[in-house]
Write a protein that holds these residues in place. Structure first.
Motif, PDB file in Angstrom:
ATOM      1  N   SER A 141      -3.874  14.502 -27.224  1.00 52.76           N
ATOM      2  CA  SER A 141      -3.557  12.932 -27.379  1.00 52.76           C
ATOM      3  C   SER A 141      -4.426  12.223 -28.320  1.00 52.76           C
ATOM      4  CB  SER A 141      -3.124  12.235 -25.945  1.00 52.76           C
ATOM      5  OG  SER A 141      -4.695  12.175 -25.465  1.00 52.76           O
ATOM      6  N   ASN A 142      -4.049  11.327 -28.758  1.00 54.18           N
ATOM      7  CA  ASN A 142      -4.971  10.334 -29.502  1.00 54.18           C
ATOM      8  C   ASN A 142      -5.376   9.157 -28.796  1.00 54.18           C
ATOM      9  OD1 ASN A 142      -2.250   8.754 -29.099  1.00 54.18           O
ATOM     10  ND2 ASN A 142      -2.393   8.153 -31.392  1.00 54.18           N
ATOM     11  N   TYR A 143      -5.189   9.046 -27.433  1.00 49.64           N
ATOM     12  CA  TYR A 143      -5.580   7.994 -26.726  1.00 49.64           C
ATOM     13  C   TYR A 143      -6.250   8.398 -25.494  1.00 49.64           C
ATOM     14  CZ  TYR A 143      -1.599   8.973 -23.762  1.00 49.64           C
ATOM     15  OH  TYR A 143      -0.649   9.777 -22.994  1.00 49.64           O
ATOM     16  N   ASP A 144      -6.272   9.658 -24.900  1.00 47.18           N
ATOM     17  CA  ASP A 144      -7.252   9.931 -23.648  1.00 47.18           C
ATOM     18  C   ASP A 144      -7.328  11.506 -24.021  1.00 47.18           C
ATOM     19  OD1 ASP A 144      -8.108  10.374 -21.457  1.00 47.18           O
ATOM     20  OD2 ASP A 144      -6.498   9.813 -20.170  1.00 47.18           O
ATOM     21  N   GLN A 145      -8.765  11.666 -24.299  1.00 46.42           N
ATOM     22  CA  GLN A 145      -9.394  13.030 -24.372  1.00 46.42           C
ATOM     23  C   GLN A 145      -9.447  13.947 -23.387  1.00 46.42           C
ATOM     24  OE1 GLN A 145      -9.874  14.083 -27.503  1.00 46.42           O
ATOM     25  NE2 GLN A 145      -9.570  12.351 -28.399  1.00 46.42           N
ATOM     26  N   SER A 146      -9.461  13.122 -21.882  1.00 48.22           N
ATOM     27  CA  SER A 146      -9.569  13.815 -20.825  1.00 48.22           C
ATOM     28  C   SER A 146      -8.053  13.983 -20.367  1.00 48.22           C
ATOM     29  CB  SER A 146     -10.276  13.104 -19.775  1.00 48.22           C
ATOM     30  OG  SER A 146      -9.728  11.902 -19.535  1.00 48.22           O
ATOM     31  N   LEU A 147      -6.980  14.107 -21.056  1.00 42.80           N
ATOM     32  CA  LEU A 147      -5.714  14.064 -20.533  1.00 42.80           C
ATOM     33  C   LEU A 147      -5.584  15.616 -19.935  1.00 42.80           C
ATOM     34  CD1 LEU A 147      -3.163  12.656 -19.778  1.00 42.80           C
ATOM     35  CD2 LEU A 147      -2.430  13.165 -21.952  1.00 42.80           C
ATOM     36  N   GLN A 148      -5.029  15.880 -18.791  1.00 43.32           N
ATOM     37  CA  GLN A 148      -4.708  17.174 -18.451  1.00 43.32           C
ATOM     38  C   GLN A 148      -3.229  17.645 -18.521  1.00 43.32           C
ATOM     39  OE1 GLN A 148      -7.331  19.679 -17.703  1.00 43.32           O
ATOM     40  NE2 GLN A 148      -8.776  17.882 -18.415  1.00 43.32           N
ATOM     41  N   TYR A 149      -2.821  18.640 -18.727  1.00 43.39           N
ATOM     42  CA  TYR A 149      -1.498  19.331 -18.567  1.00 43.39           C
ATOM     43  C   TYR A 149      -0.983  18.941 -17.196  1.00 43.39           C
ATOM     44  CZ  TYR A 149       2.682  22.045 -19.235  1.00 43.39           C
ATOM     45  OH  TYR A 149       4.038  22.441 -19.189  1.00 43.39           O
ATOM     46  N   ASN A 150       0.281  18.257 -17.126  1.00 45.91           N
ATOM     47  CA  ASN A 150       0.876  18.094 -15.921  1.00 45.91           C
ATOM     48  C   ASN A 150       2.367  18.605 -16.236  1.00 45.91           C
ATOM     49  OD1 ASN A 150       1.986  17.524 -13.354  1.00 45.91           O
ATOM     50  ND2 ASN A 150       0.562  15.682 -13.204  1.00 45.91           N
ATOM     51  N   GLU A 151       2.796  19.602 -15.480  1.00 47.71           N
ATOM     52  CA  GLU A 151       4.029  19.664 -15.675  1.00 47.71           C
ATOM     53  C   GLU A 151       4.968  19.020 -15.016  1.00 47.71           C
ATOM     54  OE1 GLU A 151       7.180  23.740 -15.971  1.00 47.71           O
ATOM     55  OE2 GLU A 151       4.998  23.834 -16.268  1.00 47.71           O
ATOM     56  N   ASP A 152       4.892  18.462 -13.858  1.00 47.89           N
ATOM     57  CA  ASP A 152       5.622  17.705 -12.878  1.00 47.89           C
ATOM     58  C   ASP A 152       5.675  16.212 -13.640  1.00 47.89           C
ATOM     59  OD1 ASP A 152       5.877  19.698 -10.945  1.00 47.89           O
ATOM     60  OD2 ASP A 152       4.186  18.846  -9.901  1.00 47.89           O
ATOM     61  N   TYR A 153       4.652  15.984 -14.611  1.00 49.00           N
ATOM     62  CA  TYR A 153       4.562  14.776 -15.134  1.00 49.00           C
ATOM     63  C   TYR A 153       5.670  14.815 -16.361  1.00 49.00           C
ATOM     64  CZ  TYR A 153       3.132  11.469 -18.858  1.00 49.00           C
ATOM     65  OH  TYR A 153       2.894  10.175 -19.681  1.00 49.00           O
ATOM     66  N   LEU A 154       5.650  16.029 -17.035  1.00 50.00           N
ATOM     67  CA  LEU A 154       6.817  16.285 -18.039  1.00 50.00           C
ATOM     68  C   LEU A 154       8.243  16.266 -17.257  1.00 50.00           C
ATOM     69  CD1 LEU A 154       5.007  18.874 -20.212  1.00 50.00           C
ATOM     70  CD2 LEU A 154       5.034  16.426 -20.731  1.00 50.00           C
ATOM     71  N   ARG A 155       8.424  16.993 -16.426  1.00 51.08           N
ATOM     72  CA  ARG A 155       9.728  17.063 -15.859  1.00 51.08           C
ATOM     73  C   ARG A 155      10.303  15.662 -15.302  1.00 51.08           C
ATOM     74  NH1 ARG A 155      11.402  22.180 -15.306  1.00 51.08           N
ATOM     75  NH2 ARG A 155       9.806  23.975 -15.467  1.00 51.08           N
ATOM     76  N   ARG A 156       9.196  14.763 -14.839  1.00 47.35           N
ATOM     77  CA  ARG A 156       9.499  13.457 -14.179  1.00 47.35           C
ATOM     78  C   ARG A 156      10.113  12.587 -15.558  1.00 47.35           C
ATOM     79  NH1 ARG A 156       5.152  12.884 -11.596  1.00 47.35           N
ATOM     80  NH2 ARG A 156       4.248  11.538 -13.304  1.00 47.35           N
ATOM     81  N   ASN A 157       9.326  12.774 -16.631  1.00 52.10           N
ATOM     82  CA  ASN A 157       9.636  11.825 -17.683  1.00 52.10           C
ATOM     83  C   ASN A 157      10.602  12.367 -19.049  1.00 52.10           C
ATOM     84  OD1 ASN A 157       7.927   9.224 -16.964  1.00 52.10           O
ATOM     85  ND2 ASN A 157       6.619  11.199 -16.779  1.00 52.10           N
ATOM     86  N   ILE A 158      10.853  13.641 -18.895  1.00 48.38           N
ATOM     87  CA  ILE A 158      11.431  13.925 -20.238  1.00 48.38           C
ATOM     88  C   ILE A 158      13.147  13.826 -20.108  1.00 48.38           C
ATOM     89  CG2 ILE A 158      11.638  16.547 -19.332  1.00 48.38           C
ATOM     90  CD1 ILE A 158      11.302  17.227 -22.164  1.00 48.38           C
ATOM     91  N   SER A 159      13.561  12.723 -20.456  1.00 49.39           N
ATOM     92  CA  SER A 159      15.077  12.582 -19.923  1.00 49.39           C
ATOM     93  C   SER A 159      15.839  12.111 -21.428  1.00 49.39           C
ATOM     94  CB  SER A 159      15.184  11.002 -19.402  1.00 49.39           C
ATOM     95  OG  SER A 159      14.436  10.047 -20.133  1.00 49.39           O
ATOM     96  N   GLY A 160      14.992  12.271 -22.365  1.00 46.93           N
ATOM     97  CA  GLY A 160      15.672  12.087 -23.899  1.00 46.93           C
ATOM     98  C   GLY A 160      15.971  10.591 -24.196  1.00 46.93           C
TER      99      GLY A 160
END
Length: 593
Positions: A141-160
């Protein structure tokens, strides 16, 4: 007659002046009304035109702002599509079997540089990007270098679709960012396949605030970003109280895609315009205070109406002054002239002011006083002439009877009939004792009856055939009548009735009261008159006195008319006794008369 015509002419002139003032007031009102109507129409047209132009301009500006926001969002989405096809990004999501650590670091560095460069293109619209590799369980990411991969986060927000917030546990009152997740999966968007590459694009609410601040700086509105159920995004200098009231209104009246309404808040009118964002499902709301923008026009309109009201008040005041100083005195003068025209010459006009009307009132009072004095003098002259006429008529009657009585006494004296002379002298003295009391011109009917008894006793001494009967009701004997009203008629019956017949000698005197009239009937059994002679005698009663006419009956008729009015008169008919019947009819007088 000339006085009446003069008063009518003067009243007509004054009334024409009064009508002139009334017409002037009507003319002022007639001129006033079209000015107000034309101005009101012109002001309403101008107000409507300005309001329409303001609404159109506000809609255009708000639509332009919405298109700018959508344009920037579209740029972020286009970049996400293109960026997902970038070789380095594809490489970042690959198996990385043959790459060493340096190559991976180099790939990561290139991807971050590209995201940073894209985010810094527009200072007013900072964008945030993140690349999620489901296959490598890694994220950049270009805003948080400490950002960790979270698949739940993706599944919760990937709606198109763009969403407000990342679906975390943030407070509902806290302002959030807008997110959009794009997957390179060939299957349906919003599905993760296990090796999907997901591009995250987001921007802060501050981006919206920056756009709102820029928009507000160039206009007169107070814009904000609204979505029912979420905390609205206000511009940084927004009126919090006004925004809160408007949000409560919008919660109860959801806006359409593009709409405009005039809303009244805290007693003021506001133009509320809304344009819906095609990507975010939020509404861009702009609040414009109509009263403030259209205030100069309203002030100008109110100033005009106030001026018209002031002029109207001044006109009314001037009209009142004109009424008090001109119209009211004219009405008073017209009223006085009408009273004079009706015969009330005692009217007097008074004025507290010292002006031309006070002089006119003074002259009017002098005129009324002179007319009253003139009429009173004429009236008194008529009364005196009437009294003189009555006394003259009475004087004509008294010598006529005296001549007859003196002739009888002379005859009796020549015949040496002392008893007849004494009786005649006694009755004659009683008769003249009554007739010579000139202090009164009237007497009661009872006194007149007593006089007839004295007279008929005298005539009975002269003619033994005479017989008389008197039947006058007691309630009628108190009526006031002219002196010697009955005696000439009885004398006429004696001379022209009884004396001309050797077989007759009856004289009957009767009376009655009915229907407001008194009637005395004197009839004899003499030869009487035929119908033509009766008609001629009746006609002579209404003609002037001639020398060849006898004055007894005519004088009596004139005295009755003078005393009781034109409804009183003498009437001649044939008597049931065979002779002439003379009827004396007069109208009874009321106490006031």
């Amino acid at each position: 007659m000339q006085l009446q015509r003069g008063l009518t002419s003067l009243k007509g002139k004054i009334k024409s002046r009064f009508n002139l003032f009334s017409k002037m007031n009507i003319l002022i009102i007639v001129l006033f009304i079209p000015i107000i109507i034309v101005y009101t129409y012109s002001n309403d047209v101008t107000y409507d035109v300005v309001s329409t132009e303001l609404q159109m301009s506000n809609t255009k500006q708000l639509t332009f702002l919405s298109s700018q926001i959508d344009s920037r969002i579209n740029q972020m989405m286009d970049f996400s599509h293109i960026f997902s096809k970038d070789p380095n990004v594809r490489k970042f999501n690959g198996l990385n079997i043959w790459e060493d650590r340096y190559d991976r670091m180099q790939t990561r560095y290139v991807i971050q540089e590209k995201m940073v460069l894209q985010a810094g293109v527009m200072n007013i619209w900072p964008a945030r990007y993140a690349v999620h590799s489901q296959q490598n369980k890694d994220v950049l990411s270009n805003y948080d270098q400490s950002l960790q991969y979270n698949e739940d986060y993706l599944r919760r927000n990937i709606s198109g679709k763009w969403t407000y917030g990342d679906g975390g546990t943030q407070s509902s009152d806290e302002l959030k960012a807008f997110y959009w997740f794009y997957s390179d999966s060939l299957v349906q968007q919003g599905k993760l396949t296990g090796s999907s590459l997901v591009i995250e694009a987001s921007f802060s609410y501050e981006n919206i605030q920056n756009m709102l601040d820029t928009y507000k700086a160039g206009g007169q509105g107070d814009p904000f970003f609204y979505h029912k159920g979420d905390t609205p995004i206000l511009n940084r200098s927004a009126d919090k109280q006004l925004s809160s009231e408007l949000i409560r209104y919008l919660d109860g009246n959801p806006p359409e895609n593009t709409s405009q309404d005039v809303v009244k808040l805290d007693g003021e009118n506001y133009l509320v315009s809304s344009v819906k964002s095609s990507y975010l499902d939020w509404h861009l709301i702009d609040v414009v205070p109509l009263d403030q923008i259209l205030g100069p026009m309203s002030f100008s309109r109110n100033l005009f109406y106030f001026s018209m009201c002031l002029l109207f008040v001044v006109g009314i005041s001037a009209s009142i002054l004109l009424y008090r100083n001109i119209q009211s005195p004219i009405k008073k003068l017209v009223h006085g002239l009408r009273r004079v025209q009706r015969g009330d010459y005692s009217v007097r006009l008074h004025s507290k002011d010292h002006n031309e009307f006070s002089f006119l009132f003074h002259r009017f009072n002098d005129m009324s006083r002179q007319i009253q004095d003139l009429i009173e003098n004429v009236f008194n002259e008529k009364i005196r002439a009437r009294e003189a006429t009555l006394k003259q008529l009475q004087a004509q009657i008294n010598p006529h009877f005296l001549y007859n009585c003196l002739g009888y006494i002379i005859n009796m004296a020549q015949m040496k009939d002392e008893e007849a002379v004494v009786s005649m002298a006694y009755n004659l003295s009683a008769y003249y004792r009554y007739t010579t009391r000139m202090e009164r011109d009237t007497a009661t009917l009872n006194e007149e009856v007593q006089l007839l008894i004295n007279y008929l006793d005298i005539q009975k001494l002269r003619n033994g055939r005479i017989d008389y009967h008197i039947d006058i009701p007691e309630e009628m004997r108190s009526q006031s009548v002219p002196r010697l009203m009955l005696q000439p008629i009885v004398e006429n019956s004696v001379i022209h009735g009884v004396a001309k017949s050797y077989t007759s000698g009856e004289i009957r005197i009767s009376g009655e009261m009915s229907d407001g009239y008194c009637r005395v009937y004197i009839e004899d059994d003499g030869p009487g008159l035929n119908p033509e002679q009766q008609e001629a005698l009746s006609r002579k009663m209404s003609e002037p006195l001639h020398d060849e006419m006898g004055c007894g009956l005519w004088n009596t008729n004139q005295r009755i008319i003078h005393q009781f009015g034109n409804n009183s008169y003498l009437s001649f008919k044939k008597s049931p006794l065979g002779g002439l019947r003379t009827e004396i009819i007069w109208e009874t007088s009321s106490g006031d008369d």
